[in-house]
Design an enzyme around this catalytic site. Structure first.
Site, PDB file in Angstrom:
ATOM      1  N   HIS A 245       0.790  -1.005  -0.002  1.00  0.00           N
ATOM      2  CA  HIS A 245      -0.006  -0.009  -0.025  1.00  0.00           C
ATOM      3  C   HIS A 245       0.938   1.258  -0.116  1.00  0.00           C
ATOM      4  O   HIS A 245       1.483   1.320   0.993  1.00  0.00           O
ATOM      5  CB  HIS A 245      -0.869  -0.038   1.296  1.00  0.00           C
ATOM      6  N   ASP A 246       0.684   2.057  -1.103  1.00  0.00           N
ATOM      7  CA  ASP A 246       1.533   3.133  -1.138  1.00  0.00           C
ATOM      8  C   ASP A 246       1.634   4.107   0.270  1.00  0.00           C
ATOM      9  O   ASP A 246       2.841   4.639   0.352  1.00  0.00           O
ATOM     10  CB  ASP A 246       1.341   3.866  -2.571  1.00  0.00           C
TER      11      ASP A 246
END
Length: 497
Positions: A245-246
């Site tokens: 997840h960025d």
């Protein structure tokens, strides 16, 4: 001569993707530093097909292959690669290992009204205690429930659900996996019990057999498939499951010390919060609309999703379509010249979620709240930036209320910190310093986890020290003057938590 440790990061945003090389090199005083170079950039456009909005997943795969080829053509020879993307979205894989259709985009309209419907079936408090997430219409839970209500045959045929970065890694390596930080964005993972919430899935008619056991950031998945090695003419580079997840990759790159800190990941979305040892699943957390998302190194992030620079990006896109191709630097300059605190919006008003007519939506909010209606580009941009800064103050104070901590300032990371006016407004609004940097936080965090997996960094603490010595941080001190206190009282009058 020994080659420096080299890794490849794919950092995917909602409008573009990039391939970046990270190398450990010796600094001027002999200490190790991480050197980053972008080698390939490509657009990531949503595609409207009939009633639905989709991602062009196969185009992303094509561009990633191109990035791998370019890396080796330029002589870098990375040992590993990692992928980080936005959260919640997914693809479905059938028994033959093939992708079933085009994955839906999180801004697709199929989930409208489903928060209220699911809350009625499960109970709002019970659902929060079992997921720890804000009730956001794009969460994976609502997407799957929408497909179930529509009797989608994909759910009957699917064998495995792969969240976006896991899907892209699978298409490159043939290895199916589910990374922990992404799993916690679905609203179907039970953070208190550290497992998939199969009981909830069964109540909603969502097939629970689709979900793989999560692996933690730093897990080495396996090499590129032999077919891709042959196609690209590259060796068996291995994939590492990073903080996929960025947001979590970006937080891993925050150059903070050992003391508790507050962060703001600033981009299309703004995510403000603090790092915790575990989830905080209290009723007050739910009432203040905070999320608990899994992080790198076994941490949890207590954070609030804020609409962010999406509002400005959409205005800019519309002005360009109307023939006014004005760049972000000029827009920020015009905003700096506009009258302060003339008009404000609440960035998380639901009208700002969907694309289209964004400047008119800003004007309509101001008109409905009996404020002067912004007309010029500068007035609209200043309205957006001041409103975001005030929302950051509100979320920071709420995080302090939930944790019982007082933060000495705010670490801002991500592409949005290139907007110096927003950074200064944020410092002015919170009345504390803002430390802005690094810009490429998601890609850097992606690289840092790969370096931990390779044994080049011992743990998250050492990786953050590497980030601190490798990349500049700009400090914004709050300026005297400007009636931010009165503007904040006005902002709070809009009535949203």
């Amino acid at each position: 001569m020994t080659q420096p440790a080299t890794v490849l990061a794919f950092d995917m945003g909602a409008s573009s993707g990039r391939a970046l090389i990270g190398r450990l090199v010796a600094g001027e005083s002999g200490e190790r530093k991480l050197e980053v170079a972008e080698i390939h950039r490509f657009p990531n456009h949503a595609i409207q097909i009939g009633k639905h909005l989709h991602w062009d997943t196969l185009r992303l795969l094509h561009e990633m292959k191109k990035g791998i080829r370019v890396a080796f053509q330029q002589g870098y020879a990375p040992a590993t690669f990692g992928i980080d993307t936005w959260g919640v979205d997914f693809g479905l894989i059938d028994a033959n290992g093939e992708l079933l259709g085009n994955p839906y985009h999180y801004r697709d309209s199929q989930t409208e009204g489903l928060i209220e419907e699911v809350n009625g079936l499960i109970g709002q408090r019970e659902l929060f205690e079992q997921s720890g997430l804000q009730f956001m219409p794009f969460n994976t839970l609502y997407q799957l429930y929408a497909m179930k209500k529509a009797a989608s045959p994909k759910l009957d045929v699917a064998k495995t659900l792969l969240l976006t970065p896991d899907l892209l890694a699978y298409l490159l390596t043939g290895v199916q996996s589910c990374e922990f930080t992404m799993a916690t964005t679905t609203q179907l993972y039970h953070p208190g019990e550290q497992r998939w919430n199969k009981e909830l899935m069964e109540k909603l008619g969502i097939p629970s057999n689709l979900f793989l056991d999560p692996v933690h950031p730093g897990t080495i998945l396996g090499p590129l498939t032999s077919e891709i090695q042959e196609e690209l003419g590259v060796p068996a580079m291995k994939a590492v499951s990073v903080g996929t997840h960025d947001t979590e990759s970006a937080i891993a790159a925050v150059p903070a010390g050992d003391e508790p800190f507050a962060f703001l990941v600033c981009g299309t979305w703004s995510l403000l919060g603090t790092e915790m040892d575990g989830p905080l699943l209290t009723p007050e957390t739910m009432e203040l609309e905070f999320s608990n998302e899994g992080g790198v190194g076994g941490t949890y992030q207590l954070l609030k999703n804020i609409m962010g620079l999406w509002i400005l990006q959409e205005c800019k896109r519309e002005w360009e379509e109307q023939g006014n191709a004005i760049g972000f630097p000029e827009l920020v300059k015009l905003a700096g010249q506009a009258q302060p605190f003339r008009s404000l919006i609440h960035p998380d008003d639901p009208r700002f979620f969907s694309p289209g007519g964004m400047a008119d939506k800003v004007r309509s909010f101001c008109e409905e709240t009996n404020q002067p209606v912004p007309r010029t580009e500068g007035e609209i941009v200043r309205c957006i930036l001041e409103s975001l800064a005030l929302r950051y103050r509100q979320a920071l104070e709420q995080a302090e209320k939930l944790t019982g901590r007082r933060y000495s300032g705010l670490h801002m990371v991500g592409g949005g910190i290139q907007n110096a006016l927003l950074c200064q407004f944020s410092a002015d609004a919170i009345g504390r310093p803002v430390w802005a940097g690094p810009v490429e936080a998601s890609a850097i965090g992606n690289m840092l986890v790969q370096l931990v997996a390779l044994g080049e960094c011992q743990d998250l603490r050492e990786a953050r020290r590497l980030s601190a010595v490798s990349f500049p941080v700009d400090t914004y001190e709050p300026k005297a003057g400007g009636d931010w206190a009165a503007a904040y009282e006005k902002f709070l009058g809009f009535g949203r938590v």
